[in-house]
Design a protein around this motif. Structure first.
Motif, PDB file in Angstrom:
ATOM      1  N   LYS A 258      -7.419   8.504   3.376  1.00  5.27           N
ATOM      2  CA  LYS A 258      -6.473   8.756   2.802  1.00  5.27           C
ATOM      3  C   LYS A 258      -5.684   7.789   2.355  1.00  5.27           C
TER       4      LYS A 258
ATOM      5  N   LYS B 163      -6.758   6.741  -1.144  1.00  3.63           N
ATOM      6  CA  LYS B 163      -6.446   7.400  -2.077  1.00  3.63           C
ATOM      7  C   LYS B 163      -4.475   7.208  -2.770  1.00  3.63           C
ATOM      8  N   ASN B 164      -3.910   6.952  -1.565  1.00  3.38           N
ATOM      9  CA  ASN B 164      -2.480   6.460  -1.638  1.00  3.38           C
ATOM     10  C   ASN B 164      -2.568   5.215  -2.791  1.00  3.38           C
TER      11      ASN B 164
ATOM     12  N   PHE C  77      -4.163   4.163  -4.879  1.00  2.00           N
ATOM     13  CA  PHE C  77      -4.816   4.824  -6.340  1.00  2.00           C
ATOM     14  C   PHE C  77      -3.900   5.186  -7.103  1.00  2.00           C
ATOM     15  N   SER C  78      -2.500   6.124  -6.022  1.00  2.19           N
ATOM     16  CA  SER C  78      -1.741   6.072  -7.045  1.00  2.19           C
ATOM     17  C   SER C  78      -0.851   4.832  -7.826  1.00  2.19           C
ATOM     18  N   ASP C  79      -1.148   3.357  -7.078  1.00  2.00           N
ATOM     19  CA  ASP C  79      -0.277   2.540  -8.175  1.00  2.00           C
ATOM     20  C   ASP C  79      -1.439   2.442  -9.308  1.00  2.00           C
TER      21      ASP C  79
ATOM     22  N   GLN D  30      -3.574   3.548 -12.912  1.00  2.00           N
ATOM     23  CA  GLN D  30      -4.064   4.317 -13.594  1.00  2.00           C
ATOM     24  C   GLN D  30      -6.127   4.547 -13.762  1.00  2.00           C
TER      25      GLN D  30
END
Length: 198
Positions: free
Chosen positions: A148, A151-152, A154-156, A158
């Motif tokens: 988790k 994945k968080n 990854f949002s920072d 591309q």
């Protein structure tokens, strides 16, 4: 500089002749040859399969063919339109089924150049291009308890072509812009207390 990410096609009829323009993402000269060969087999009933391509980070590889049309009336105008569109890693084929009326050299230049222009405009309207970014592949394995947090993170960034495989550990792979790779690797390492190295 832009690069094509999806195939796009456009068809029109000019004085009875059918012109079918298709754009393909293309990474190498060998791939271009393969696609052209497939196109000629696929449209073996056509009169001509004209093509042009631009490949490479700096558009260093270019090619074209009139495929039996009068010299300079097909491949050259198509390549000129491609060059003017500021794109690379792209191949265009324009397949023609002759309809009985000769278009003349000016008519052919207009038909092929116009077909290239219209299929590129369609590609723009369908968001089939992205900015050309130099990417680097990465892969790593992680324990489920960190998933988790990763994945968080990854949002920072591309991430391109993300693949995940869930087994005893989670295998994650994808691509990231070269200029973001070091920061990304460092954050993954810190997040996992040095256990995960890209």
């Amino acid at each position: 500089m832009k690069t094509l990410i999806n195939q796009v096609s456009f068809e029109e009829s000019i004085k009875g002749s059918r012109f079918y323009s298709e754009l393909f993402p293309c990474q190498s000269q060998a791939q271009a040859k393969e696609i052209i060969k497939e196109q000629k087999e696929k449209y073996s009933d056509s009169t001509h399969v004209v093509h042009a391509f631009i490949i490479g980070k700096n558009c260093e590889i270019m090619g074209m063919s009139d495929d039996g049309e009068p010299s300079g009336t097909a491949g050259r105008p198509v390549l000129d339109v491609l060059k003017g569109h500021q794109c690379t890693n792209i191949l265009i084929t324009i397949t023609r089924w002759f309809g009985g009326t000769l278009l003349g050299t000016g008519g052919l230049v207009k038909a092929y150049g116009g077909g290239a222009k219209k299929v590129l405009e369609k590609a723009d309207s369908e968001n089939a291009f992205e900015e050309l970014i130099e990417k680097k592949a990465f892969s790593f394995c992680t324990e489920y308890n960190l998933y988790k947090l990763i994945k968080n993170l990854f949002s920072d960034f591309q991430i391109y072509g993300l693949k995940e495989s869930f087994e005893s550990q989670i295998s994650i792979s994808g691509e990231i812009a070269v200029n973001a790779f070091d920061e990304f690797a460092e954050k993954i390492k810190n997040l996992s207390n040095g256990k995960i190295l890209l």
